[in-house]
Scaffold this motif. Sequence first.
Motif, PDB file in Angstrom:
ATOM      1  N   ARG A 148       0.844  -1.194   0.000  1.00 51.52           N
ATOM      2  CA  ARG A 148       0.000   0.000   0.000  1.00 51.52           C
ATOM      3  C   ARG A 148       0.879   1.243   0.000  1.00 51.52           C
ATOM      4  O   ARG A 148       1.977   1.237   0.569  1.00 51.52           O
ATOM      5  N   THR A 149       0.373   2.297  -0.628  1.00 52.60           N
ATOM      6  CA  THR A 149       1.020   3.598  -0.607  1.00 52.60           C
ATOM      7  C   THR A 149       0.176   4.553   0.230  1.00 52.60           C
ATOM      8  O   THR A 149      -1.005   4.760  -0.066  1.00 52.60           O
ATOM      9  N   PHE A 150       0.796   5.097   1.269  1.00 55.91           N
ATOM     10  CA  PHE A 150       0.111   6.008   2.176  1.00 55.91           C
ATOM     11  C   PHE A 150       0.424   7.445   1.784  1.00 55.91           C
ATOM     12  O   PHE A 150       1.584   7.802   1.555  1.00 55.91           O
ATOM     13  N   SER A 151      -0.594   8.274   1.743  1.00 59.41           N
ATOM     14  CA  SER A 151      -0.394   9.706   1.527  1.00 59.41           C
ATOM     15  C   SER A 151      -0.175  10.386   2.875  1.00 59.41           C
ATOM     16  O   SER A 151      -0.441   9.810   3.936  1.00 59.41           O
ATOM     17  N   ILE A 152       0.307  11.615   2.819  1.00 61.30           N
ATOM     18  CA  ILE A 152       0.445  12.391   4.051  1.00 61.30           C
ATOM     19  C   ILE A 152      -0.907  12.492   4.751  1.00 61.30           C
ATOM     20  O   ILE A 152      -1.014  12.369   5.975  1.00 61.30           O
ATOM     21  N   GLN A 153      -1.974  12.699   3.967  1.00 60.85           N
ATOM     22  CA  GLN A 153      -3.306  12.823   4.549  1.00 60.85           C
ATOM     23  C   GLN A 153      -3.720  11.526   5.236  1.00 60.85           C
ATOM     24  O   GLN A 153      -4.383  11.550   6.287  1.00 60.85           O
ATOM     25  N   ASP A 154      -3.336  10.383   4.644  1.00 54.62           N
ATOM     26  CA  ASP A 154      -3.618   9.099   5.287  1.00 54.62           C
ATOM     27  C   ASP A 154      -2.978   9.035   6.671  1.00 54.62           C
ATOM     28  O   ASP A 154      -3.606   8.612   7.652  1.00 54.62           O
ATOM     29  N   LEU A 155      -1.729   9.463   6.745  1.00 58.51           N
ATOM     30  CA  LEU A 155      -1.023   9.403   8.025  1.00 58.51           C
ATOM     31  C   LEU A 155      -1.640  10.337   9.051  1.00 58.51           C
ATOM     32  O   LEU A 155      -1.777   9.994  10.227  1.00 58.51           O
ATOM     33  N   TYR A 156      -2.030  11.535   8.611  1.00 57.43           N
ATOM     34  CA  TYR A 156      -2.676  12.484   9.523  1.00 57.43           C
ATOM     35  C   TYR A 156      -3.962  11.905  10.110  1.00 57.43           C
ATOM     36  O   TYR A 156      -4.344  12.245  11.236  1.00 57.43           O
ATOM     37  N   SER A 157      -4.648  11.067   9.363  1.00 56.38           N
ATOM     38  CA  SER A 157      -5.952  10.552   9.793  1.00 56.38           C
ATOM     39  C   SER A 157      -5.839   9.374  10.754  1.00 56.38           C
ATOM     40  O   SER A 157      -6.835   8.994  11.382  1.00 56.38           O
ATOM     41  N   LEU A 158      -4.646   8.798  10.888  1.00 59.40           N
ATOM     42  CA  LEU A 158      -4.457   7.626  11.744  1.00 59.40           C
ATOM     43  C   LEU A 158      -4.107   8.054  13.164  1.00 59.40           C
ATOM     44  O   LEU A 158      -3.641   9.174  13.392  1.00 59.40           O
ATOM     45  N   PRO A 159      -4.313   7.174  14.149  1.00 59.72           N
ATOM     46  CA  PRO A 159      -3.952   7.503  15.539  1.00 59.72           C
ATOM     47  C   PRO A 159      -2.486   7.910  15.635  1.00 59.72           C
ATOM     48  O   PRO A 159      -1.612   7.249  15.059  1.00 59.72           O
ATOM     49  N   SER A 160      -2.237   9.001  16.338  1.00 63.83           N
ATOM     50  CA  SER A 160      -0.875   9.538  16.400  1.00 63.83           C
ATOM     51  C   SER A 160      -0.192   9.184  17.719  1.00 63.83           C
ATOM     52  O   SER A 160      -0.838   8.791  18.697  1.00 63.83           O
ATOM     53  N   ARG A 161       1.118   9.347  17.718  1.00 60.87           N
ATOM     54  CA  ARG A 161       1.941   9.095  18.899  1.00 60.87           C
ATOM     55  C   ARG A 161       3.001  10.183  18.968  1.00 60.87           C
ATOM     56  O   ARG A 161       3.638  10.488  17.960  1.00 60.87           O
ATOM     57  N   SER A 162       3.201  10.779  20.142  1.00 61.36           N
ATOM     58  CA  SER A 162       4.215  11.823  20.327  1.00 61.36           C
ATOM     59  C   SER A 162       5.272  11.322  21.296  1.00 61.36           C
ATOM     60  O   SER A 162       4.944  10.759  22.349  1.00 61.36           O
ATOM     61  N   ILE A 163       6.540  11.549  20.936  1.00 62.24           N
ATOM     62  CA  ILE A 163       7.656  11.037  21.727  1.00 62.24           C
ATOM     63  C   ILE A 163       8.693  12.133  21.902  1.00 62.24           C
ATOM     64  O   ILE A 163       9.209  12.686  20.921  1.00 62.24           O
ATOM     65  N   LYS A 164       8.998  12.456  23.142  1.00 64.48           N
ATOM     66  CA  LYS A 164      10.086  13.387  23.447  1.00 64.48           C
ATOM     67  C   LYS A 164      11.354  12.572  23.611  1.00 64.48           C
ATOM     68  O   LYS A 164      11.419  11.673  24.455  1.00 64.48           O
ATOM     69  N   MET A 165      12.361  12.863  22.801  1.00 64.57           N
ATOM     70  CA  MET A 165      13.530  11.985  22.796  1.00 64.57           C
ATOM     71  C   MET A 165      14.803  12.705  22.383  1.00 64.57           C
ATOM     72  O   MET A 165      14.789  13.697  21.657  1.00 64.57           O
ATOM     73  N   VAL A 166      15.906  12.158  22.859  1.00 67.52           N
ATOM     74  CA  VAL A 166      17.238  12.550  22.413  1.00 67.52           C
ATOM     75  C   VAL A 166      17.479  11.970  21.034  1.00 67.52           C
ATOM     76  O   VAL A 166      17.129  10.817  20.760  1.00 67.52           O
ATOM     77  N   LEU A 167      18.055  12.769  20.159  1.00 62.46           N
ATOM     78  CA  LEU A 167      18.542  12.272  18.880  1.00 62.46           C
ATOM     79  C   LEU A 167      20.031  12.597  18.839  1.00 62.46           C
ATOM     80  O   LEU A 167      20.417  13.771  18.761  1.00 62.46           O
ATOM     81  N   GLU A 168      20.858  11.560  18.941  1.00 64.12           N
ATOM     82  CA  GLU A 168      22.303  11.748  19.010  1.00 64.12           C
ATOM     83  C   GLU A 168      22.983  11.041  17.848  1.00 64.12           C
ATOM     84  O   GLU A 168      22.725   9.856  17.601  1.00 64.12           O
ATOM     85  N   CYS A 169      23.830  11.745  17.133  1.00 62.73           N
ATOM     86  CA  CYS A 169      24.641  11.126  16.092  1.00 62.73           C
ATOM     87  C   CYS A 169      25.589  10.128  16.740  1.00 62.73           C
ATOM     88  O   CYS A 169      26.164  10.399  17.798  1.00 62.73           O
ATOM     89  N   SER A 170      25.773   8.983  16.119  1.00 62.13           N
ATOM     90  CA  SER A 170      26.674   7.974  16.694  1.00 62.13           C
ATOM     91  C   SER A 170      28.122   8.450  16.704  1.00 62.13           C
ATOM     92  O   SER A 170      28.951   7.914  17.441  1.00 62.13           O
ATOM     93  N   GLY A 171      28.428   9.475  15.903  1.00 63.10           N
ATOM     94  CA  GLY A 171      29.778  10.045  15.898  1.00 63.10           C
ATOM     95  C   GLY A 171      29.956  11.199  16.862  1.00 63.10           C
ATOM     96  O   GLY A 171      31.036  11.809  16.902  1.00 63.10           O
ATOM     97  N   ASP A 172      28.921  11.494  17.665  1.00 61.09           N
ATOM     98  CA  ASP A 172      29.025  12.567  18.647  1.00 61.09           C
ATOM     99  C   ASP A 172      30.254  12.333  19.535  1.00 61.09           C
ATOM    100  O   ASP A 172      30.505  11.213  19.977  1.00 61.09           O
TER     101      ASP A 172
END
Length: 355
Positions: free
Chosen positions: A68-92
């Motif tokens: 299946r191909t999902f459009s942006i609108q498809d994703l907006y219509s689905l149940p969402s999840r919010s995550i507060k997280m660290v994003l660290e480069c492995s070369g940090d």
Amino acid sequence: MKHFYQSEVKPYLITKSLNPENQETPIHFLNGDLVDEKLFYRRNHFSYPNFSSSFYFLPIVGLVHTPRTFSIQDLYSLPSRSIKMVLECSGDKRGLFEPKLFGEQWEKGAISQGIWKGVSLRTLLEHTGLVNSAKEFVFEAYDYGERPDSDSIFNFSRSLPIEKALEPDTIIAYEYNNQPIPFKHGFPLRLIVPGWYGMASVKWLKKITVIDKEFNGPFQTIDYVYYPNKENDNGKFPVTTVHVNSTIQYPLNSQLLHKGTYMIKGIAWTGNGRISKVEISIDDGQTWETCQLASAANKYSWISWNYKWEAVKKGEYTIKSKATDSQGNVQPSEPFWNRKGYGYNAIEKINVKVE
């Protein structure tokens, strides 16, 4: 109480290279838990991709019952999840390895944190199904180019094992800090893999393919691999979970201070559990004191810490910080040396002089 730095001047990213663009965050200027996009570090292997009409659709193909191909609108219509997280480069912190290693010489600022919002990958798979023989998910990005070790053209592509891909917090994100993801950080769709180093969170997501074997693309089997031996590939293993780590934000390394009371500040984070303790040493590790944590530690996000220091004697001081997580992982006194310089997490150290 003395504060180390206050200014009306806005800080800028620290440039490592311009093509591809690689810039790090001036970590000592970060205040709070959310990093604005202007101070979000930039890590690229290739030039930024060009937009096209297909950019706004996400196909899931391969070993699924109903591709299946999902459009942006498809994703907006689905149940969402919010995550507060660290994003660290492995070369940090690669630039801190001794002896020096080849690669982008990141100091302490190839790290960011914010709130990502999107749809769990497992939610999307409810609409496609999954064949029993499925083993890995391959995430292909829109950015591409030549690698230094090859004349071939490659898209940036990475895979996840099925167990990690199906965790509820592995999401296809479309927002960062309540705004559409900034273009330079993966707009319109970015894979977000909490607890793993940043290379897993593929930007500018183009396609997801489910396969029944191990993916062997160069950003999976050549790069983002720990090579513990300098002369050969014996003992190699993949870069995955973020190591327990801490950084001193204030004071600055090599700063001159006056006698007085100072609040030493920093952050600590881990990819495995939560930060349970941060310790500090003012005497180069001979003695340690427990720091004050700013709040209860959350899974995936860093925690701010501080320690009130009475600088009553003149002289030079080596200040160290050491974090421990809820799984019992502790920052080591020496980094795990590996040929490509990934995952540096040795005890943090700065030097200051009190005059």
